[in-house]
Design a protein around this motif. Structure first.
Motif, PDB file in Angstrom:
ATOM      1  N   ASP A 150       0.851  -1.195   0.000  1.00 45.79           N
ATOM      2  CA  ASP A 150       0.000   0.000   0.000  1.00 45.79           C
ATOM      3  C   ASP A 150       0.887   1.246   0.000  1.00 45.79           C
ATOM      4  N   PRO A 151       0.867   2.038  -1.094  1.00 50.13           N
ATOM      5  CA  PRO A 151       1.747   3.211  -1.163  1.00 50.13           C
ATOM      6  C   PRO A 151       1.440   4.259  -0.097  1.00 50.13           C
ATOM      7  N   ASP A 152       0.227   4.286   0.413  1.00 50.72           N
ATOM      8  CA  ASP A 152      -0.131   5.271   1.432  1.00 50.72           C
ATOM      9  C   ASP A 152       0.513   4.981   2.794  1.00 50.72           C
ATOM     10  N   ARG A 153       0.995   3.758   2.989  1.00 52.94           N
ATOM     11  CA  ARG A 153       1.637   3.410   4.260  1.00 52.94           C
ATOM     12  C   ARG A 153       3.126   3.739   4.272  1.00 52.94           C
ATOM     13  N   ILE A 154       3.718   3.928   3.104  1.00 46.65           N
ATOM     14  CA  ILE A 154       5.156   4.175   3.033  1.00 46.65           C
ATOM     15  C   ILE A 154       5.480   5.524   3.677  1.00 46.65           C
ATOM     16  N   ASP A 155       6.444   5.523   4.570  1.00 47.18           N
ATOM     17  CA  ASP A 155       6.933   6.753   5.200  1.00 47.18           C
ATOM     18  C   ASP A 155       8.064   7.289   4.314  1.00 47.18           C
ATOM     19  N   ILE A 156       7.704   8.162   3.385  1.00 48.75           N
ATOM     20  CA  ILE A 156       8.667   8.653   2.393  1.00 48.75           C
ATOM     21  C   ILE A 156       9.842   9.353   3.061  1.00 48.75           C
TER      22      ILE A 156
END
Length: 159
Positions: A30-36
């Protein structure tokens, strides 16, 4: 497509040595979970292959890739991997990083396994990666040295 796996703590050989399930990790695309911000910090300050990489470059590379995050029992991100792929014939596994505080628990093998398994339905002809020092880790997942490295060529900005 988002996928998630949950498994108990294990050592690099995949044998459980954790606290009877107390230490649990999730692997998620899930890209929304990645802490950029955290991924940028890891790559730009600690990953020898990416030291000095700008936040903009990290964000652009993530935007064009399939991203895998590993999350600890508290939900905090503890590892990352990125796959560049056309989802038809080819993939490149790169930027694999496990936070130093979570190394030695088999997360690298589990992350590479999750990537391999996630890509399996695409029936890709080839998945490549480059590693300086983790050959044994990737061999556990099925990666082997390129049979004929003279087939491969590179066009590099450093040339």
């Amino acid at each position: 497509m988002t996928s998630m796996t949950r498994s108990e703590d294990a050592n690099e050989n995949g044998n459980g040595n954790g606290n009877q399930g107390a230490d649990r990790y999730e692997i998620d695309t899930d890209p929304d979970r990645i802490d950029i911000g955290l991924v940028h910090h890891w790559l730009s300050t600690d990953a020898f292959w990416a030291r000095g990489r700008s936040r903009d470059l990290v964000e652009r590379s993530m935007g064009g890739s399939l991203n895998f995050g590993v999350y600890g029992p508290d939900g905090a991100q503890v590892a990352y991997a990125r796959v560049v792929t056309d989802r038809a014939t080819f993939a490149w596994l790169c930027d694999v990083y496990v936070d130093p505080a979570h190394r030695g628990r088999g997360l690298g093998v589990r992350l590479a396994t999750a990537v391999r398994d996630h890509l399996a339905p695409y029936e890709l002809k080839r998945i490549l990666l480059a590693t300086l020092d983790a050959h044994e880790l990737y061999a556990k997942v099925g990666f082997v040295p390129v049979t004929d490295p003279t087939m491969l060529m590179a066009l590099s900005a450093e040339q």
